[in-house]
Design a protein around this motif. Structure first.
Motif, mmCIF file in Angstrom:
data_model
loop_
_atom_site.group_PDB
_atom_site.id
_atom_site.type_symbol
_atom_site.label_atom_id
_atom_site.label_comp_id
_atom_site.label_asym_id
_atom_site.label_seq_id
_atom_site.Cartn_x
_atom_site.Cartn_y
_atom_site.Cartn_z
ATOM 1 N N GLY A 108 -4.486 0.907 -1.266
ATOM 2 C CA GLY A 108 -4.056 -0.442 -0.948
ATOM 3 C C GLY A 108 -3.560 -1.180 -2.175
ATOM 4 O O GLY A 108 -3.639 -0.693 -3.300
ATOM 5 N N TRP A 109 -3.077 -2.399 -1.930
ATOM 6 C CA TRP A 109 -2.557 -3.182 -3.051
ATOM 7 C C TRP A 109 -3.681 -3.575 -3.998
ATOM 8 O O TRP A 109 -3.441 -3.884 -5.161
ATOM 9 N N LEU A 129 -5.611 1.986 4.980
ATOM 10 C CA LEU A 129 -6.993 2.174 4.553
ATOM 11 C C LEU A 129 -7.917 2.455 5.738
ATOM 12 O O LEU A 129 -9.066 2.877 5.549
ATOM 13 N N ASP A 139 1.426 -0.681 4.903
ATOM 14 C CA ASP A 139 0.617 -1.877 4.750
ATOM 15 C C ASP A 139 -0.849 -1.462 4.623
ATOM 16 O O ASP A 139 -1.173 -0.271 4.681
ATOM 17 N N ASN A 140 -1.716 -2.428 4.439
ATOM 18 C CA ASN A 140 -3.111 -2.097 4.131
ATOM 19 C C ASN A 140 -3.857 -1.447 5.300
ATOM 20 O O ASN A 140 -4.986 -0.977 5.110
ATOM 21 N N ARG A 141 -3.252 -1.381 6.458
ATOM 22 C CA ARG A 141 -3.889 -0.668 7.566
ATOM 23 C C ARG A 141 -4.029 0.820 7.262
ATOM 24 O O ARG A 141 -4.814 1.522 7.916
ATOM 25 N N ALA A 161 0.856 -1.178 0.000
ATOM 26 C CA ALA A 161 0.000 0.000 0.000
ATOM 27 C C ALA A 161 0.899 1.238 0.000
ATOM 28 O O ALA A 161 2.076 1.174 0.366
#
Length: 122
Positions: A51-52, A102, A98-100, A32
């Motif tokens: 995010g990814w 989001l 990382d996706n956190r 991300a």
């Protein structure tokens, strides 16, 4: 992964700019990306992230005016800014996260790149 933000400049209020965040290294598509900004005398704040899987998050202050996207084939993320206001004046940075991101959680952000200055004149 190393990052480099670019595309900043001087723009009049109501104008637009697109910032780029170019990444070197492998596996960019697996990360991300967060966009942050810091104005003089103020703390760094989260602008938004992607995010990814291309899901996005935006801070309330920019929601509806900013758009984040990515092109994994170019290892680059973008921050498109519309209807710029004087309070958007800041140095803008991108970071691998990382996706956190989001959920506006920035603990997973590192690999900060050099910032790019955005100045909005009123």
């Amino acid at each position: 992964v190393q990052l480099q933000a670019s595309g900043g400049g001087l723009v009049q209020a109501g104008g637009s700019l697109r910032l780029s965040c170019a990444a070197s290294g492998d596996s960019f598509s697996m990360y991300a990306v967060g966009w942050f900004r810091q104005a003089p005398g103020k703390e760094r704040e989260l602008v938004g992230g992607i995010g990814w899987s291309d899901n996005t998050y935006y801070a309330d202050s920019v929601k509806g005016r900013f758009a984040i996207s990515r092109d994994n084939s170019k290892n680059t993320a973008y921050l498109q800014m519309y209807n710029l206001k004087s309070e958007d004046t800041a140095a803008y940075y991108c970071s691998i996260c990382d996706n956190r991101i989001l959920s506006a959680q920035t603990d997973g952000c590192d690999s900060w790149g050099q910032g790019t200055q955005v100045t909005v004149s009123s």
